[in-house]
Design an enzyme around this catalytic site. Structure first.
Site, PDB file in Angstrom:
ATOM      1  N   HIS A  60       0.798  -1.271  -0.036  1.00 43.41           N
ATOM      2  CA  HIS A  60       0.083  -0.124   0.058  1.00 43.41           C
ATOM      3  C   HIS A  60       0.961   1.244  -0.088  1.00 43.41           C
ATOM      4  CE1 HIS A  60      -3.086  -2.583   2.238  1.00 43.41           C
ATOM      5  NE2 HIS A  60      -3.611  -2.402   1.116  1.00 43.41           N
ATOM      6  N   LYS A  69     -17.492  -6.627   8.000  1.00 49.55           N
ATOM      7  CA  LYS A  69     -16.367  -7.048   8.324  1.00 49.55           C
ATOM      8  C   LYS A  69     -15.895  -7.001   9.741  1.00 49.55           C
ATOM      9  CE  LYS A  69     -13.884  -6.987   3.906  1.00 49.55           C
ATOM     10  NZ  LYS A  69     -12.648  -6.456   3.345  1.00 49.55           N
ATOM     11  N   ARG A  80      -1.409  -6.476  -8.209  1.00 47.69           N
ATOM     12  CA  ARG A  80      -0.333  -7.400  -7.707  1.00 47.69           C
ATOM     13  C   ARG A  80      -0.173  -8.476  -8.760  1.00 47.69           C
ATOM     14  NH1 ARG A  80      -3.136  -8.002  -1.901  1.00 47.69           N
ATOM     15  NH2 ARG A  80      -4.849  -7.722  -3.560  1.00 47.69           N
ATOM     16  N   SER A 117      -2.884  -7.834   3.185  1.00 47.85           N
ATOM     17  CA  SER A 117      -3.212  -7.340   4.690  1.00 47.85           C
ATOM     18  C   SER A 117      -3.534  -8.812   5.188  1.00 47.85           C
ATOM     19  CB  SER A 117      -4.257  -6.347   4.831  1.00 47.85           C
ATOM     20  OG  SER A 117      -3.805  -5.110   4.151  1.00 47.85           O
TER      21      SER A 117
HETATM   22  P1  ADP Z   1      -9.582  -4.034  -0.540  1.00 54.83           P
HETATM   23  O1  ADP Z   1     -10.468  -4.584   0.465  1.00 54.83           O
HETATM   24  O2  ADP Z   1     -10.372  -2.855  -1.219  1.00 54.83           O
HETATM   25  O3  ADP Z   1      -8.891  -4.876  -1.502  1.00 54.83           O
HETATM   26  P2  ADP Z   1      -7.182  -3.487   0.523  1.00 54.83           P
HETATM   27  O4  ADP Z   1      -6.636  -2.602   1.554  1.00 54.83           O
HETATM   28  O5  ADP Z   1      -6.726  -4.915   0.695  1.00 54.83           O
HETATM   29  O6  ADP Z   1      -8.564  -3.246   0.306  1.00 54.83           O
HETATM   30  O7  ADP Z   1      -6.276  -3.183  -0.809  1.00 54.83           O
HETATM   31  C1  ADP Z   1      -6.365  -1.767  -1.205  1.00 54.83           C
HETATM   32  C2  ADP Z   1      -5.996  -1.643  -2.619  1.00 54.83           C
HETATM   33  O8  ADP Z   1      -4.403  -1.781  -2.650  1.00 54.83           O
HETATM   34  C3  ADP Z   1      -6.334  -2.474  -3.831  1.00 54.83           C
HETATM   35  O9  ADP Z   1      -6.544  -2.158  -5.261  1.00 54.83           O
HETATM   36  C4  ADP Z   1      -5.454  -3.592  -3.637  1.00 54.83           C
HETATM   37  O10 ADP Z   1      -5.151  -4.597  -4.854  1.00 54.83           O
HETATM   38  C5  ADP Z   1      -4.170  -2.848  -3.380  1.00 54.83           C
HETATM   39  N1  ADP Z   1      -3.076  -3.820  -2.746  1.00 54.83           N
HETATM   40  C6  ADP Z   1      -3.191  -4.483  -1.642  1.00 54.83           C
HETATM   41  N2  ADP Z   1      -2.078  -4.939  -1.537  1.00 54.83           N
HETATM   42  C7  ADP Z   1      -1.300  -4.618  -2.362  1.00 54.83           C
HETATM   43  C8  ADP Z   1       0.190  -4.759  -2.701  1.00 54.83           C
HETATM   44  N3  ADP Z   1       0.992  -5.484  -1.895  1.00 54.83           N
HETATM   45  N4  ADP Z   1       0.796  -4.211  -3.698  1.00 54.83           N
HETATM   46  C9  ADP Z   1      -0.081  -3.248  -4.260  1.00 54.83           C
HETATM   47  N5  ADP Z   1      -1.180  -3.142  -4.311  1.00 54.83           N
HETATM   48  C10 ADP Z   1      -1.621  -3.657  -3.162  1.00 54.83           C
END
Ligand code: ADP
Length: 167
Positions: free
Chosen positions: A22, A46, A95, A133
């Site tokens: 992120h 959630k 990713r 996450s």
């Molecule tokens: P969501 O529940 O919307 O997927 P996340 O917090 O998991 O929320 O992810 C938010 C955004 O960040 C999404 O677009 C996800 O694809 C991206 N994201 C999550 N982890 C990574 C990572 N390791 N590298 C790049 N983008 C990421």
């Protein structure tokens, strides 16, 4: 001459917790857009590990001193929120191919709902492509090493949660 309107981007997600992936996307976005608003989705269904307040505090702390990175929570339709913020871009991280199908569907639905808003996909540095996450929480709770995969502050907060749980 009129000054061009600042280009505001929304980066929506759960951020439970913020990972180095992120952080990488936020940094890339903050170099391209005039303002990037990291927007934490309030999801009543959630049960998050970190409360909305904790997630806001963490992201604000990690990006303190970065004037064009803002952190907020939102609920409801993302495009409504984006319009309210006068944002013209939604940033999402990609990713792997596995992210694509869901992200593509969401981007097209958002375009249907608000044709004036573009979704922009950004790729993190390769070393962050396998981080999520969910996996961070799982590995940490099982005693695995997560240093470097999350900002140091997140690691510290995870340790504090674990300690509180053991009491
Ligand atoms: P969501 O529940 O919307 O997927 P996340 O917090 O998991 O929320 O992810 C938010 C955004 O960040 C999404 O677009 C996800 O694809 C991206 N994201 C999550 N982890 C990574 C990572 N390791 N590298 C790049 N983008 C990421």
């Amino acid at each position: 001459m009129t000054t061009p309107k600042p280009r505001v981007a929304i980066y929506p997600g759960s951020f439970d917790p913020l990972t180095s992936g992120h952080v990488d996307i936020i940094e890339r976005g903050s170099r391209i857009f005039d303002q990037i608003i990291v927007s934490i989705l309030s999801n009543v269904e959630k049960t998050p590990l970190f409360s909305e307040k904790e997630r806001i505090e963490i992201i604000r702390d990690v990006f303190k001193g970065r004037g064009n990175v803002q952190v907020e929570t939102f609920h409801g339709l993302l495009v409504d929120y984006a319009q309210q913020k006068q944002a013209s871009v939604i940033v999402r991280g990609l990713r792997a191919v596995s992210d694509f199908e869901y992200e593509f569907q969401m981007a097209l639905m958002n375009r249907h709902l608000a044709p004036g808003i573009e979704t922009v996909f950004m790729m993190p540095a390769e070393q962050y492509t396998y981080i999520s996450s969910r996996l961070i929480k799982e590995v940490f709770m099982l005693g695995g090493e997560i240093t470097g995969l999350v900002p140091p502050l997140v690691e510290q907060k995870l340790r504090a949660k674990q300690k509180a749980k053991k009491k």
